[in-house]
Structures are given as C-alpha cells and as structure tokens.
Design a protein around this motif. Structure first.
Motif, PDB file in Angstrom:
ATOM      1  N   ALA A 117      55.840  -4.911  -7.087  1.00  0.00           N
ATOM      2  CA  ALA A 117      55.339  -5.518  -8.321  1.00  0.00           C
ATOM      3  C   ALA A 117      54.036  -6.262  -8.089  1.00  0.00           C
ATOM      4  O   ALA A 117      53.217  -6.407  -9.000  1.00  0.00           O
ATOM      5  CB  ALA A 117      56.387  -6.464  -8.889  1.00  0.00           C
ATOM      6  N   LYS A 118      53.837  -6.747  -6.864  1.00  0.00           N
ATOM      7  CA  LYS A 118      52.627  -7.505  -6.528  1.00  0.00           C
ATOM      8  C   LYS A 118      51.652  -6.691  -5.689  1.00  0.00           C
ATOM      9  O   LYS A 118      50.613  -7.219  -5.278  1.00  0.00           O
ATOM     10  CB  LYS A 118      53.006  -8.784  -5.772  1.00  0.00           C
ATOM     11  CG  LYS A 118      53.846  -9.759  -6.572  1.00  0.00           C
ATOM     12  CD  LYS A 118      54.170 -11.000  -5.738  1.00  0.00           C
ATOM     13  CE  LYS A 118      54.998 -11.992  -6.538  1.00  0.00           C
ATOM     14  NZ  LYS A 118      55.334 -13.200  -5.733  1.00  0.00           N
ATOM     15  N   ASN A 119      51.981  -5.440  -5.421  1.00  0.00           N
ATOM     16  CA  ASN A 119      51.127  -4.596  -4.554  1.00  0.00           C
ATOM     17  C   ASN A 119      50.799  -5.325  -3.248  1.00  0.00           C
ATOM     18  O   ASN A 119      49.642  -5.329  -2.787  1.00  0.00           O
ATOM     19  CB  ASN A 119      49.835  -4.206  -5.277  1.00  0.00           C
ATOM     20  CG  ASN A 119      50.067  -3.162  -6.359  1.00  0.00           C
ATOM     21  OD1 ASN A 119      51.099  -2.470  -6.360  1.00  0.00           O
ATOM     22  ND2 ASN A 119      49.146  -3.050  -7.288  1.00  0.00           N
ATOM     23  N   THR A 120      51.801  -5.916  -2.663  1.00  0.00           N
ATOM     24  CA  THR A 120      51.602  -6.745  -1.479  1.00  0.00           C
ATOM     25  C   THR A 120      52.526  -6.298  -0.356  1.00  0.00           C
ATOM     26  O   THR A 120      53.693  -5.967  -0.591  1.00  0.00           O
ATOM     27  CB  THR A 120      51.862  -8.228  -1.807  1.00  0.00           C
ATOM     28  OG1 THR A 120      50.935  -8.650  -2.823  1.00  0.00           O
ATOM     29  CG2 THR A 120      51.671  -9.106  -0.581  1.00  0.00           C
ATOM     30  N   VAL A 121      51.990  -6.306   0.846  1.00  0.00           N
ATOM     31  CA  VAL A 121      52.765  -5.991   2.038  1.00  0.00           C
ATOM     32  C   VAL A 121      52.742  -7.206   2.952  1.00  0.00           C
ATOM     33  O   VAL A 121      51.742  -7.926   3.017  1.00  0.00           O
ATOM     34  CB  VAL A 121      52.219  -4.735   2.750  1.00  0.00           C
ATOM     35  CG1 VAL A 121      50.788  -4.923   3.225  1.00  0.00           C
ATOM     36  CG2 VAL A 121      53.124  -4.316   3.886  1.00  0.00           C
ATOM     37  N   TYR A 122      53.863  -7.420   3.633  1.00  0.00           N
ATOM     38  CA  TYR A 122      54.016  -8.562   4.525  1.00  0.00           C
ATOM     39  C   TYR A 122      54.357  -8.081   5.924  1.00  0.00           C
ATOM     40  O   TYR A 122      54.957  -7.024   6.107  1.00  0.00           O
ATOM     41  CB  TYR A 122      55.129  -9.486   4.027  1.00  0.00           C
ATOM     42  CG  TYR A 122      54.969  -9.934   2.593  1.00  0.00           C
ATOM     43  CD1 TYR A 122      55.606  -9.259   1.556  1.00  0.00           C
ATOM     44  CD2 TYR A 122      54.179 -11.035   2.270  1.00  0.00           C
ATOM     45  CE1 TYR A 122      55.460  -9.667   0.239  1.00  0.00           C
ATOM     46  CE2 TYR A 122      54.044 -11.450   0.956  1.00  0.00           C
ATOM     47  CZ  TYR A 122      54.679 -10.759  -0.054  1.00  0.00           C
ATOM     48  OH  TYR A 122      54.531 -11.166  -1.360  1.00  0.00           O
ATOM     49  N   LEU A 123      54.009  -8.905   6.887  1.00  0.00           N
ATOM     50  CA  LEU A 123      54.435  -8.659   8.263  1.00  0.00           C
ATOM     51  C   LEU A 123      54.942  -9.986   8.823  1.00  0.00           C
ATOM     52  O   LEU A 123      54.141 -10.892   9.068  1.00  0.00           O
ATOM     53  CB  LEU A 123      53.300  -8.109   9.123  1.00  0.00           C
ATOM     54  CG  LEU A 123      53.713  -7.710  10.537  1.00  0.00           C
ATOM     55  CD1 LEU A 123      54.657  -6.488  10.509  1.00  0.00           C
ATOM     56  CD2 LEU A 123      52.487  -7.399  11.398  1.00  0.00           C
ATOM     57  N   GLN A 124      56.247 -10.082   8.986  1.00  0.00           N
ATOM     58  CA  GLN A 124      56.854 -11.244   9.609  1.00  0.00           C
ATOM     59  C   GLN A 124      56.891 -11.004  11.114  1.00  0.00           C
ATOM     60  O   GLN A 124      57.509 -10.047  11.573  1.00  0.00           O
ATOM     61  CB  GLN A 124      58.271 -11.467   9.067  1.00  0.00           C
ATOM     62  CG  GLN A 124      58.998 -12.629   9.702  1.00  0.00           C
ATOM     63  CD  GLN A 124      58.365 -13.969   9.361  1.00  0.00           C
ATOM     64  OE1 GLN A 124      57.987 -14.209   8.220  1.00  0.00           O
ATOM     65  NE2 GLN A 124      58.252 -14.845  10.351  1.00  0.00           N
ATOM     66  N   MET A 125      56.219 -11.866  11.848  1.00  0.00           N
ATOM     67  CA  MET A 125      56.112 -11.700  13.290  1.00  0.00           C
ATOM     68  C   MET A 125      56.855 -12.853  13.964  1.00  0.00           C
ATOM     69  O   MET A 125      56.474 -14.017  13.806  1.00  0.00           O
ATOM     70  CB  MET A 125      54.644 -11.686  13.714  1.00  0.00           C
ATOM     71  CG  MET A 125      53.822 -10.621  13.004  1.00  0.00           C
ATOM     72  SD  MET A 125      52.123 -10.513  13.603  1.00  0.00           S
ATOM     73  CE  MET A 125      51.499 -12.089  13.050  1.00  0.00           C
TER      74      MET A 125
END
Length: 120
Positions: A74-82
């Motif tokens: 919905a937000k066109n967002t990708v995350y990377l939890q490191m």
C-alpha cells in the motif's frame, strides 16, 4: 521510472540492529520485485535480499537468519531489518525496484544508497 528514497543507515556496533526503508514513488502501475543490494569498497555490488509481489523472499547466504526483508504494498515501500550485524556487513546499501509504469513501460530503478557501518 520510479523514484526511490532510502533511509535508515548509520553506524552501529557489532551485534546491533538497523532497519532500512525504501519508498518508491512516481508513475507506478505495479511493483513486482523489490530488493536490497550492497557494495563494499573494492567489491562488486551483491544481492542481499529480495521479495516478490507475492511475498516470496530470497537471501544471500551471508545474511540468512539475521536479515529480514518485508514490503508494504500500500505504501510501495520495502524494508530490511538487519539484526546481529557484523563488521563485514559494512557497505553502501542500495534499494532496487522493478515494475511497470502507468504508461505500460517496464522500469528498473535504483536508490541513491545508504551507508551502513558496523564497528567491532
């Protein structure tokens, strides 16, 4: 073409955590694949993790069990939890997004890069 804005990089001690975000905007019809790459000095850019529109993921062997990629469609967002970061994770991290623009043209966009530095 999509515009990508990355955030979340920084300096952290070994064993610590960081969360990267990448938001895509522009004339986007659909986003297929979203991913994170990294490039350390003297090294080639390498895939860290990727996620498809259906939620399938793949990771580099070096980060399996420590990093988690996710996306908010919905937000066109990708995350990377490191998590459990190591000094060898130090690199510039780049977001990559592939999809189709509203005019029907395929696009393949890169973010500007965000520095992640892990101290020992």
């Amino acid at each position: 073409q999509a515009q990508l804005v990355e955030s979340g990089g920084g300096l952290v001690q070994a064993g610590g955590s960081l969360r990267l975000s990448c938001a895509a905007s522009g004339s986007i019809f659909i986003i297929n694949r979203m991913g994170w790459y990294r490039q350390a000095p003297g090294n080639e850019r390498e895939l860290v993790a990727a996620i498809t529109s259906g939620g399938s993921t793949n990771y580099a062997d070096s980060v399996k069990g420590r990093f988690i990629i996710s996306r908010d469609n919905a937000k066109n967002t990708v995350y990377l939890q490191m998590n459990s970061l190591k000094p060898e994770d130090t690199a510039v991290y780049y977001c990559n997004v592939q999809g189709v623009a509203t005019m029907g043209k395929f696009f393949h966009s890169w973010g500007q890069g965000t520095q992640v530095t892990v101290s020992s």
